[in-house]
Design a protein around this motif. Structure first.
Motif, short mmCIF file in Angstrom:
data_model
loop_
_atom_site.label_atom_id
_atom_site.label_comp_id
_atom_site.label_asym_id
_atom_site.label_seq_id
_atom_site.Cartn_x
_atom_site.Cartn_y
_atom_site.Cartn_z
N THR A 126 7.00 8.87 -6.82
CA THR A 126 8.42 9.00 -7.16
C THR A 126 9.12 7.71 -6.80
O THR A 126 8.65 6.96 -5.93
CB THR A 126 9.07 10.18 -6.42
N TYR A 127 10.26 7.46 -7.44
CA TYR A 127 10.92 6.17 -7.31
C TYR A 127 12.40 6.35 -6.94
O TYR A 127 12.95 7.45 -7.03
CB TYR A 127 10.81 5.39 -8.63
N VAL A 128 12.99 5.24 -6.54
CA VAL A 128 14.42 5.24 -6.23
C VAL A 128 15.20 5.73 -7.45
O VAL A 128 14.97 5.29 -8.57
CB VAL A 128 14.89 3.82 -5.84
N GLY A 170 5.93 8.13 1.63
CA GLY A 170 5.28 9.43 1.78
C GLY A 170 5.84 10.19 2.97
O GLY A 170 6.00 11.41 2.92
N GLY A 171 6.15 9.47 4.05
CA GLY A 171 6.68 10.11 5.24
C GLY A 171 8.04 10.76 5.02
O GLY A 171 8.36 11.77 5.64
N LYS A 172 8.84 10.17 4.14
CA LYS A 172 10.15 10.76 3.84
C LYS A 172 9.98 12.10 3.13
O LYS A 172 10.69 13.07 3.42
CB LYS A 172 10.96 9.79 2.98
N ILE A 173 9.03 12.17 2.20
CA ILE A 173 8.77 13.44 1.52
C ILE A 173 8.22 14.47 2.50
O ILE A 173 8.58 15.65 2.46
CB ILE A 173 7.80 13.22 0.34
N MET A 174 7.35 14.02 3.42
CA MET A 174 6.85 14.93 4.46
C MET A 174 7.99 15.50 5.29
O MET A 174 8.00 16.68 5.65
CB MET A 174 5.87 14.19 5.38
N ALA A 232 12.61 4.32 0.26
CA ALA A 232 11.49 3.78 -0.52
C ALA A 232 11.06 2.42 0.01
O ALA A 232 11.77 1.77 0.78
CB ALA A 232 11.89 3.67 -1.99
N ASN A 233 9.88 1.99 -0.43
CA ASN A 233 9.35 0.69 -0.02
C ASN A 233 9.86 -0.40 -0.96
O ASN A 233 10.73 -0.17 -1.80
CB ASN A 233 7.82 0.72 0.02
N THR A 234 9.29 -1.59 -0.82
CA THR A 234 9.76 -2.72 -1.61
C THR A 234 9.51 -2.55 -3.10
O THR A 234 10.20 -3.15 -3.92
CB THR A 234 9.07 -4.01 -1.13
N LEU A 235 8.54 -1.72 -3.45
CA LEU A 235 8.25 -1.45 -4.86
C LEU A 235 9.08 -0.30 -5.41
O LEU A 235 8.85 0.15 -6.52
CB LEU A 235 6.76 -1.14 -5.04
N SER A 254 0.85 -1.19 0.00
CA SER A 254 0.00 0.00 0.00
C SER A 254 0.88 1.24 0.00
O SER A 254 1.95 1.25 0.61
CB SER A 254 -0.92 0.02 1.22
N VAL A 255 0.42 2.29 -0.68
CA VAL A 255 1.19 3.53 -0.75
C VAL A 255 0.33 4.69 -0.27
O VAL A 255 -0.90 4.66 -0.37
CB VAL A 255 1.68 3.81 -2.19
N THR A 256 0.98 5.73 0.24
CA THR A 256 0.29 6.90 0.76
C THR A 256 -0.30 7.71 -0.39
O THR A 256 0.40 8.06 -1.34
CB THR A 256 1.26 7.79 1.56
N ARG A 257 -1.58 8.02 -0.29
CA ARG A 257 -2.26 8.84 -1.30
C ARG A 257 -2.46 10.27 -0.82
O ARG A 257 -2.33 11.21 -1.59
CB ARG A 257 -3.62 8.22 -1.66
N SER A 258 -2.77 10.43 0.46
CA SER A 258 -2.94 11.77 1.01
C SER A 258 -2.89 11.72 2.52
O SER A 258 -2.99 10.64 3.13
CB SER A 258 -4.28 12.38 0.56
N MET A 259 -2.71 12.87 3.12
CA MET A 259 -2.75 13.01 4.57
C MET A 259 -3.53 14.26 4.91
O MET A 259 -3.26 15.34 4.37
CB MET A 259 -1.33 13.10 5.16
#
Length: 397
Positions: A302-304, A265-269, A257-260, A91-96
């Motif tokens: 965004t990706y690695v 999202g938290g890193k960008i925050m 980044a995650n496994t994908l 699962s990936v972050t869509r919004s907060m």
């Protein structure tokens, strides 16, 4: 990479490095397991997650207060675990939704984050996270903040969205969160669009051009020998948004980044708050504490390997607080000519004195043209909405 001839000798390596992980690996085993164990509904308690962190010096500013961005990063991690437990897939972050920090977190405190999925729809889930601090000496717990995040489940083979089980609320509190989640979702859908991004990005671009021009003049000037900063640390009655303009560039590494290979999202925050703090400091030249972050939307993943550029400037000055506008853009290392918008944000930062009381002697914000004047004027309405929201949160939590 190309400097060492990888593109010629190992073209398949270059392709693999810049291909998302879900396209590189064979996930047939995990997919088979996921398909055979799919259930239509799950109890809410099965997604419960508790994350406990100790506030270390590396998490704090020079006065021992935890950075808001670090707390947001942990919130995203706790919420991501809860979402994955419920969906049984990535699962990936869509919004907060907006986050208001009601109590400062100090070095040595224990931070406790409790997360659970409040409600699930077709492919998305709302995860609620309650954050508390614990004093190890007295054992007292204090409510710090509450956050609502939306996660989207992804098929690990295709990277496309996939359905998730529905939630079965059992307790009274779970039923209450379940009903309120639908109301919040409707509000999100109504506002889920780029806000005044174009105007904000135009201002950012003009500020960036002026900044580079100033740097060139500084380097060329014979009087500038030994000078390392073009933004003097002096107090003035008023300042422009150019004085607070800041830019931070980050390279997305595997640990971000995650496994994908999709950036957390938290890193960008976290990067957003760091850049906002720099802008606020350049305007106020005082001690600062992050008070809130407005609703944060992720427009593009965004990706690695991607290059992330975070730009910010002070867009509103009030009695003792500042509103900082932030824009996040990404570019591929293979094509630096095109930047895509990934996030835009508003961060509220409070100026305090040495005793941590609000400090009201901030320089005024002076617009230089009509576009800046219109943009700065909108900050008054945004501030009124924030104060009303903060009051409601204080009463409910």
């Amino acid at each position: 990479m190309y400097r060492y001839g990888f593109s010629k000798s190992c073209p398949e390596l270059v392709s693999r490095i810049h291909t998302p992980l879900f396209q590189q690996r064979n996930w047939s085993r995990s997919l088979t397991t996921a398909k055979t164990n799919v259930v239509a509904k799950k109890p809410a308690y099965e997604s419960r997650t508790t994350l406990t962190e100790t506030i270390l010096p590396s998490h704090t500013d020079d006065r021992g207060f935890a950075y808001g961005g670090q707390i947001l990063s942990w919130i995203d991690i706790a919420a991501g675990i809860a979402a994955k437990r419920h969906a049984s897939v990535f699962s990936v972050t869509r919004s907060m939704d907006s986050v208001h920090f009601l109590h400062p977190v100090s070095q040595g405190d224990i931070l406790i984050l409790n997360a659970s999925v409040n409600r699930a729809w077709n492919t998305s889930m709302e995860v609620g996270v309650r954050v508390e601090t614990e004093d190890l000496v007295t054992g007292k717990r204090t409510h710090c903040c509450y956050a609502y995040l939306t996660f989207v489940a992804l098929n690990p083979e295709t990277g496309k969205t996939t359905t998730v089980p529905k939630i079965i609320p059992e307790t009274e509190s779970e039923k209450k969160r379940y009903e309120q989640a639908e109301e919040r979702r409707q509000r999100r859908l109504s506002r889920f669009q780029p806000r005044d991004n174009e105007e904000k990005r135009e201002i950012m671009n003009s500020l960036a051009k002026e900044e580079w021009k100033n740097e060139d003049l500084l380097i060329q000037s014979p009087e500038s020998k030994g000078c390392v900063c073009s933004k003097p640390n002096v107090f003035t009655a008023s300042k422009t948004i150019q004085d607070s303009y800041s830019e931070v560039v980050e390279l997305v590494l595997p640990q971000d980044a995650n496994t994908l290979q999709i950036t957390f999202g938290g890193k960008i925050m976290q990067w957003i708050e760091y850049c906002a703090i720099i802008s606020a400091s350049r305007h106020s030249r005082s001690y600062l504490i992050t008070a809130s972050v407005d609703t944060l939307q992720f427009y593009n993943p965004t990706y690695v390997g991607d290059i992330i550029t975070i730009r910010s400037f002070v867009s509103g000055v009030f009695n003792s607080s500042l509103e900082v506008s932030v824009v996040v853009e990404a570019e591929s290392p293979l094509d630096s000519t095109k930047r895509i918008l990934t996030n835009d944000a508003y961060v509220t930062i409070v100026s305090v004195d040495k005793a941590n009381y609000p400090y009201g002697g901030l320089p005024a914000l002076k617009p230089r043209n009509e576009k800046e004047e219109r943009y700065i004027a909108k900050s008054v309405e945004r501030r009124a909405n924030r104060l009303q929201e903060r009051l409601m949160i204080s009463k409910n939590h």
